[in-house]
Write an enzyme that holds these catalytic residues in place. Sequence first.
Site, PDB file in Angstrom:
ATOM      1  N   HIS A 112       0.681  -1.077   0.002  1.00 22.42           N
ATOM      2  CA  HIS A 112       0.080   0.103  -0.028  1.00 22.42           C
ATOM      3  C   HIS A 112       0.925   1.191  -0.196  1.00 22.42           C
ATOM      4  O   HIS A 112       1.152   1.625   1.177  1.00 22.42           O
ATOM      5  CB  HIS A 112      -0.975  -0.083   1.205  1.00 22.42           C
ATOM      6  CG  HIS A 112      -1.828   1.283   1.299  1.00 22.42           C
ATOM      7  ND1 HIS A 112      -3.241   1.206   0.990  1.00 22.42           N
ATOM      8  CD2 HIS A 112      -1.687   2.423   1.857  1.00 22.42           C
ATOM      9  CE1 HIS A 112      -3.664   2.334   1.321  1.00 22.42           C
ATOM     10  NE2 HIS A 112      -2.829   3.054   1.982  1.00 22.42           N
ATOM     11  N   ASP A 172      -2.147  -9.930   0.101  1.00 21.33           N
ATOM     12  CA  ASP A 172      -1.428  -9.010  -0.626  1.00 21.33           C
ATOM     13  C   ASP A 172      -2.368  -8.161  -1.721  1.00 21.33           C
ATOM     14  O   ASP A 172      -2.135  -8.175  -2.843  1.00 21.33           O
ATOM     15  CB  ASP A 172      -0.648 -10.050  -1.665  1.00 21.33           C
ATOM     16  CG  ASP A 172       0.671  -9.331  -2.225  1.00 21.33           C
ATOM     17  OD1 ASP A 172       1.135  -8.137  -2.036  1.00 21.33           O
ATOM     18  OD2 ASP A 172       1.323  -9.850  -3.277  1.00 21.33           O
ATOM     19  N   GLU A 215       0.522  -2.133   4.179  1.00 23.33           N
ATOM     20  CA  GLU A 215       0.833  -0.673   4.191  1.00 23.33           C
ATOM     21  C   GLU A 215       2.293  -0.934   4.613  1.00 23.33           C
ATOM     22  O   GLU A 215       2.722  -1.965   5.407  1.00 23.33           O
ATOM     23  CB  GLU A 215       0.149   0.304   5.070  1.00 23.33           C
ATOM     24  CG  GLU A 215       1.086   1.851   4.876  1.00 23.33           C
ATOM     25  CD  GLU A 215      -0.163   2.740   5.032  1.00 23.33           C
ATOM     26  OE1 GLU A 215      -1.251   2.691   5.732  1.00 23.33           O
ATOM     27  OE2 GLU A 215       0.082   3.962   4.654  1.00 23.33           O
TER      28      GLU A 215
END
Length: 583
Positions: free
Chosen positions: A439, A479, A488
């Site tokens: 992310h 994922d 993240e």
Amino acid sequence: MRALIACFLLHSSIISVLAQLTLPSPPWLPPENSTGAIPSNNSYPNSHWSTLIGELLYFYEAQRSGELPSTNRVSWRNGSALDDGREDRVDLTGGYYDAGDFSKQTFPLSFTLMSICWGATDFGRGYDLANQTVYLDDMLRWGLDWLMKAHVEESRLYVLVDNKDIGNTYWGGDRSIPTPRPIYDINNSNPGTDVAAQASAAFAACSNLYAHRAFDNSTFSTPASLRDQTYADTLLTRAQQLYSFALNSSGGRKVYQKSVPEAASAYSSSGFGDELAIAALFLSWGTNDPAMFHAAEDYYTRYKLSESNRVFNWDSKVPGLAVLFSQIAQSRPETGRNLEQWKASAEQYFDDIVNKKGQSFRTDGGLVFWSGDSDHASLNPALNAAMLMHRYAPMATSEEKKKSYLSFSKSQLDYALGKNPMSIAYIVGINPNSPSNPHHAMASGGNDIGTIDTFPNQTARILYGALVGGPDVRDRFFDIRSDWPQTEVALDYNAPLLTLSSMHVISGTNDPFYTSLEAGAYAKVKPSGFPCDAAFKEGCEGPTLTKEGRIAMAVVLTVVCLIIAGLSAWWIRLLVRNARQNK
Ligand SMILES: *[C@@H]1O[C@H](CO)[C@@H](O)[C@H](O)[C@H]1NC(C)=O
Ligand SMILES: *[C@@H]1O[C@H](CO)[C@@H](O)[C@H](O)[C@H]1NC(C)=O
Ligand SMILES: *[C@@H]1O[C@H](CO)[C@@H](O)[C@H](O)[C@H]1NC(C)=O
Ligand SMILES: *[C@@H]1O[C@H](CO)[C@@H](O)[C@H](O)[C@H]1NC(C)=O
Ligand SMILES: *[C@@H]1O[C@H](CO)[C@@H](O)[C@H](O)[C@H]1NC(C)=O
Ligand SMILES: *[C@@H]1O[C@H](CO)[C@@H](O)[C@H](O)[C@H]1NC(C)=O
Ligand SMILES: *[C@@H]1O[C@H](CO)[C@@H](O)[C@H](O)[C@H]1NC(C)=O
Ligand SMILES: *[C@@H]1O[C@H](CO)[C@@H](O)[C@H](O)[C@H]1NC(C)=O
């Protein structure tokens, strides 16, 4: 005249050489991920652990904000956010973006710098052995220099640039970050005791590193060799100013989101006693002042810190305090005291974790988990615990405890590096079984938060060296780019892993676990569907049904209920009749 200029230039170039280690040319670059699948020859120092340090540091370079120097190694990054602070006539350019987006956050940044400097002081030789000390120096200065800019007056510190407004965040490249970017400070009338004290702790811890103020060298390793006494002195002065600001501002002592409510959405602080204590401790180490050690002990008691002994992270420093108290009491008996008491306190916390008592538990796959804290990024609390235990192990009161701390630490590190039910190494770019969809707006190459998962289909750039949030409580990892709890990345996530890697470079020749992962192992077990976390609710129910499906299911259930009810009525009547007949 020309000679004078030449002399001046020579002089200033010598100063700049003295000030910062010279970056190598050509630069060190992360190797292809396939390299992480080839076991080494187990020579010393181990090449994989050394590479891992390099990659973990490289991640920070990808996070740089501001004008980039000519030595920039991340080819796809550009200078960015060049107007930060300009509207308010303050220069807040530079520093690091906090995570997958573009805010700059002083509280977690300061924690990160403190954590890395602490590790590079007591286990610093690993950076030297890996030839990464020059990049450590570069990484630290990029953060510390910005923190000094943000500390514009003795009692004023900028704590936030660009509000992280979840749901309304800009998702895109570094050339079109929306402006103006709001900035927020704490000051004498609107203080933030925690963030001022945490910044003080960062400056103090890094001053100790740059001044080469080593811990007891029969127990710990030597500091990484980036000695710079002038820089160390500057950092120490900042640390002292910020400590006074934290302690003595006219607005009293309070958590910083009371002064800057905008900080609450991402990094709300739960208290400031732990930051005061850890700042005082690093300062006692830096100045050899027993009074500061005693002050730290007073905070520990006054703010009842033992009652909030849960995880070590950007918000809570408590589990680290007992370790640092012990280190100072042992290494500098003229400054610290109560060594046995602090060791007992550290061991109580560690033993509870190792023996699965207390507040944590283990997932089926073996990851230590704290409900709540671990739900938003499971690897971070686990690796911080592993880092603290490895650091403390040489001080343990028995051989048995020492072994159990080292073995716990290894188990968590192994888990993060591939020994888990997903067979995934949770660091981007380190192995073919690494996460592919962090992310991270810049790495993704996307430009629309609405199509974050589908555009681009394949992540544009490999964000080498970034540790992701991690799996869920059932050890599953999906994922998915939008799934921020799992995918993240953040400045503070990498910090304990750097220290652990340096420890492993020092202590042995074995490879990190990921060199033994089979190619394609993760693809084979990757779960389908969705996770169950703060970003996704879909995975929390059983198999999801369409509306028609739910109606059909309701009808079936009703019919089954009616049949059961009918059958039991019939059965009861039969029993009653038999009973009567038997009378
Ligand atoms: C291991 O050692 C051999 C022989 O010394 C060498 O050819 C090979 O490149 C080494 N492999 C690694 C991964 O370092
Ligand atoms: C570090 O540099 C030295 C000298 O160039 C070299 O011999 C050594 O192999 C390097 N170590 C690592 C881990 O790269
Ligand atoms: C950096 O600039 C180049 C050239 O404009 C652009 O292609 C690239 O996407 C930019 N990088 C990021 C992270 O936005
Ligand atoms: C002090 O900080 C508060 C909170 O950020 C801010 O609103 C205020 O303007 C600042 N005061 C001064 C004098 O700058
Ligand atoms: C530890 O420090 C002492 C005192 O500074 C020094 O004499 C000794 O050589 C050091 N030992 C090691 C192993 O570095
Ligand atoms: C805080 O203020 C008190 C009273 O003015 C003073 O004695 C003390 O030295 C100050 N502490 C720091 C750390 O500045
Ligand atoms: C590994 O590297 C190759 C080549 O750069 C790339 O195509 C692939 O996506 C990478 N895989 C992972 C998991 O990083
Ligand atoms: C995504 O990539 C796959 C494989 O490269 C391709 O088959 C598919 O058409 C792509 N989907 C979109 C929406 O571009």
